[in-house]
Write an enzyme that holds these catalytic residues in place. Structure first.
Site, mmCIF file in Angstrom:
data_model
loop_
_atom_site.group_PDB
_atom_site.id
_atom_site.type_symbol
_atom_site.label_atom_id
_atom_site.label_comp_id
_atom_site.label_asym_id
_atom_site.label_seq_id
_atom_site.Cartn_x
_atom_site.Cartn_y
_atom_site.Cartn_z
ATOM 1 N N PRO A 1 0.826 -1.222 0.000
ATOM 2 C CA PRO A 1 0.000 0.000 0.000
ATOM 3 C C PRO A 1 0.857 1.267 0.000
ATOM 4 C CG PRO A 1 -0.638 -1.484 1.798
ATOM 5 C CD PRO A 1 0.618 -2.037 1.202
ATOM 6 N N GLU B 1 2.400 -7.444 8.751
ATOM 7 C CA GLU B 1 2.351 -5.972 8.676
ATOM 8 C C GLU B 1 3.146 -5.437 7.486
ATOM 9 O OE1 GLU B 1 0.141 -4.312 10.706
ATOM 10 O OE2 GLU B 1 -0.188 -6.441 11.139
ATOM 11 N N ARG C 1 -2.577 -9.363 -20.372
ATOM 12 C CA ARG C 1 -3.574 -9.199 -21.434
ATOM 13 C C ARG C 1 -3.151 -8.162 -22.474
ATOM 14 N NH1 ARG C 1 -6.754 -4.906 -21.103
ATOM 15 N NH2 ARG C 1 -8.557 -5.784 -22.152
ATOM 16 N N ASP D 1 -10.375 -0.233 -24.537
ATOM 17 C CA ASP D 1 -10.668 -0.353 -23.115
ATOM 18 C C ASP D 1 -10.892 0.998 -22.450
ATOM 19 O OD1 ASP D 1 -10.284 -3.062 -23.196
ATOM 20 O OD2 ASP D 1 -8.230 -2.991 -22.450
HETATM 21 N N1 4HQ Z 1 -0.968 -5.354 1.007
HETATM 22 N N2 4HQ Z 1 -1.594 -2.961 -3.015
HETATM 23 C C1 4HQ Z 1 -0.137 -5.857 3.280
HETATM 24 C C2 4HQ Z 1 -1.802 -4.493 0.283
HETATM 25 C C3 4HQ Z 1 -1.478 -4.059 -1.097
HETATM 26 C C4 4HQ Z 1 -2.168 -3.049 -1.803
HETATM 27 C C5 4HQ Z 1 0.208 -6.024 0.456
HETATM 28 C C6 4HQ Z 1 -1.322 -5.679 2.378
HETATM 29 C C7 4HQ Z 1 1.352 -6.162 1.426
HETATM 30 C C8 4HQ Z 1 2.023 -6.868 3.623
HETATM 31 N N3 4HQ Z 1 -0.530 -4.515 -1.914
HETATM 32 N N4 4HQ Z 1 0.898 -6.649 2.710
HETATM 33 N N5 4HQ Z 1 -3.178 -2.303 -1.392
HETATM 34 O O1 4HQ Z 1 -2.789 -4.049 0.797
HETATM 35 O O2 4HQ Z 1 -0.599 -3.841 -3.063
#
Ligand code: 4HQ
Length: 232
Positions: free
Chosen positions: A89, A116, A154, A169
């Site tokens: 994230p 985490e 794709r 698209d």
């Molecule tokens: N995570 N976009 C926590 C995500 C995520 C997202 C991936 C949760 C990594 C450790 N990954 N882990 N949003 O929420 O890519």
């Protein structure tokens, strides 16, 4: 293209990779997707891959050792260094522009985490870029990696049934798509718009443009603020 995925849950990828476009792209040799289990590289007798955060606080952190060892093994499987991507994230937003950019690479190495997150030295030591599929928290990076794989593969030449259809698209022109209709002409009292039955291709094109623009204004006005989409 070659895509390597480092994950604690390789089995999560089985079904998405074995259907439809992703299946056909692999069968055709357009892409090879290789899964590596990070846990196989744990040196711990209990196969531990996470530990408590320095400084305290809730949750667990992915240990650097197993991820580095897994990465070094995977990288050695091919001479192409590839682009190294952590799903997180904290990453740059994944969008169609990024999908097009990644589709031009020869190799991607996707690293997915649980808990985490990753010990920061994984990102630094592997010179990884971080990509986020959206502003929400998943329980792991696997689904995010599958989203990236799907959107990228794709776009690869020969992966799509109809090469042209990705040009039409949503987002490829920076707008949402126009409404689609197929048979029957009337369904539960709802009629296909007359213009689509007219055979007038100029008028059809104009109608689709105005519908796309109107939908975008209503639902995603942010897309109309100077974000010219990159060429495909
Ligand atoms: N995570 N976009 C926590 C995500 C995520 C997202 C991936 C949760 C990594 C450790 N990954 N882990 N949003 O929420 O890519």
């Amino acid at each position: 293209m070659r895509i390597d995925v480092l994950t604690l849950f390789p089995e999560m990828f089985a079904s998405p990779l074995s259907e439809s476009i992703l299946k056909r792209a692999q069968q055709a040799g357009v892409v090879g997707i290789v899964l590596a289990n990070i846990r196989d590289f744990s040196k711990d007798k209990h196969k531990k891959v996470d530990d408590r955060p320095y400084g305290g606080g809730p949750g667990m952190v992915m240990m650097p050792g197993p991820v580095f060892d897994c990465f070094e093994h995977v990288r050695s499987l091919s001479a192409e260094p590839g682009r190294v991507i952590l799903l997180s994230p904290q990453g740059q937003p994944f969008d169609q522009r990024k999908a097009v950019e990644l589709s031009k690479e020869k190799r991607l190495i996707l690293i997915t985490g649980r808990y985490e997150g990753f010990d920061e030295r994984i990102r630094i030591g592997l010179a990884a870029e971080q990509i986020s599929i959206g502003d929400y928290i998943l329980s792991g990076g696997e689904l995010a990696a599958m989203v990236v794989i799907d959107a990228v593969v794709r776009l690869l030449g020969g992966a799509l049934g109809d090469e042209d259809s990705s040009k039409d698209d949503s987002f490829s022109e920076g707008l949402l798509e126009y409404p689609h209709y197929t048979r029957p002409e009337v369904f539960r009292d709802m009629k296909v718009p007359d213009v689509l039955l007219s055979g007038n291709h100029g008028e059809i094109e104009k109608w689709r443009r105005s519908q796309a623009l109107e939908r975008t204004k209503q639902t995603r006005p942010d897309l109309l603020k100077d974000n010219p989409p990159e060429d495909q």
